[in-house]
Design an enzyme around this catalytic site. Structure first.
Site, PDB file in Angstrom:
ATOM      1  N   CYS A 155      42.373  46.252  36.473  1.00 47.44           N
ATOM      2  CA  CYS A 155      41.098  46.962  36.356  1.00 47.44           C
ATOM      3  C   CYS A 155      40.386  47.053  37.710  1.00 47.44           C
ATOM      4  O   CYS A 155      40.851  47.716  38.609  1.00 47.44           O
ATOM      5  CB  CYS A 155      40.245  46.285  35.285  1.00 47.44           C
ATOM      6  SG  CYS A 155      38.962  47.330  34.587  1.00 47.44           S
ATOM      7  N   HIS A 156      39.257  46.361  37.886  1.00 45.62           N
ATOM      8  CA  HIS A 156      38.553  46.352  39.167  1.00 45.62           C
ATOM      9  C   HIS A 156      39.074  45.247  40.107  1.00 45.62           C
ATOM     10  O   HIS A 156      38.658  45.169  41.252  1.00 45.62           O
ATOM     11  CB  HIS A 156      37.047  46.159  38.954  1.00 45.62           C
ATOM     12  CG  HIS A 156      36.356  47.366  38.405  1.00 45.62           C
ATOM     13  ND1 HIS A 156      36.388  47.689  37.064  1.00 45.62           N
ATOM     14  CD2 HIS A 156      35.637  48.343  39.004  1.00 45.62           C
ATOM     15  CE1 HIS A 156      35.698  48.801  36.867  1.00 45.62           C
ATOM     16  NE2 HIS A 156      35.236  49.220  38.021  1.00 45.62           N
TER      17      HIS A 156
END
Length: 195
Positions: free
Chosen positions: A120-121
């Protein structure tokens, strides 16, 4: 999965110690699912953060559970771990990438050719550590430009593995992410995993 298959998998990571680097604002399932996959495969997990105590998880924009920190990144030694996991959540990597100790901790795993898994991030930390040049990766869609600007070959796929570097896009990709992460940790060092 049969009981025989489960028993065969439980020792896959026996003797392996894995660091999960996170701080407040981590996406809870992106920490807990990989942690559980590693422990179920026989590995040992330590939560590494900026300070001792507890860190606050999130379920998207709602508060999740707190997780106890096992080690401080400023004094944690990457040589003591066999692999690194970087969960997402917007606040988590955004805070970590401002810490020189956290950035150096991430870079050290690449210098030591050890598996790294980021979801994800989480790949924001890879950009900050300067380790994505020429690497094939994925991430949450909003990080695409950052990763391309850092020299990565960004693709929109569920799970991407490039010589010990495992990346995925969102919590929906966690099953594939965890399976590939465990496989890469079990394989050990990768000569082409470099900073």
């Amino acid at each position: 999965m049969s009981n025989k298959q489960k028993s065969e998998c439980t020792d896959e990571l026996k003797g392996k110690r894995v660091a999960i680097l996170a701080t407040d604002g981590f996406e809870q399932v992106e920490l807990t699912r990989p942690r559980d996959a590693i422990t179920e495969a026989g590995g040992d997990v330590q939560i590494v953060s900026l300070d001792m105590g507890e860190i606050q998880g999130m379920h998207h924009d709602q508060l999740g559970d707190k997780v106890t920190v096992d080690a401080i990144v400023a004094s944690a030694n990457p040589h003591d771990y066999d692999a690194l996991v970087l969960p997402g959540g917007v606040q988590n990597p955004d805070t970590l990438r401002k810490s020189a100790d956290a950035v150096e901790f991430v870079r050290a795993f690449f210098e030591q050719h050890k598996p790294v898994a980021a979801i994800c991030h989480g790949p924001w930390m890879l950009v900050e550590a300067g380790v994505v040049q020429g690497r094939r990766v994925t991430s949450y869609a909003s990080l695409k430009t950052d990763l391309i600007n850092a020299g990565a070959n960004w693709v929109d796929e569920e799970c991407v593995c490039d010589e010990g570097l495992v990346t995925s896009r969102t919590p929906e990709d966690l099953t594939a992410f965890c399976e590939k992460m465990v496989e890469e940790i079990a394989e050990g060092k990768h000569a082409a995993q470099v900073a």
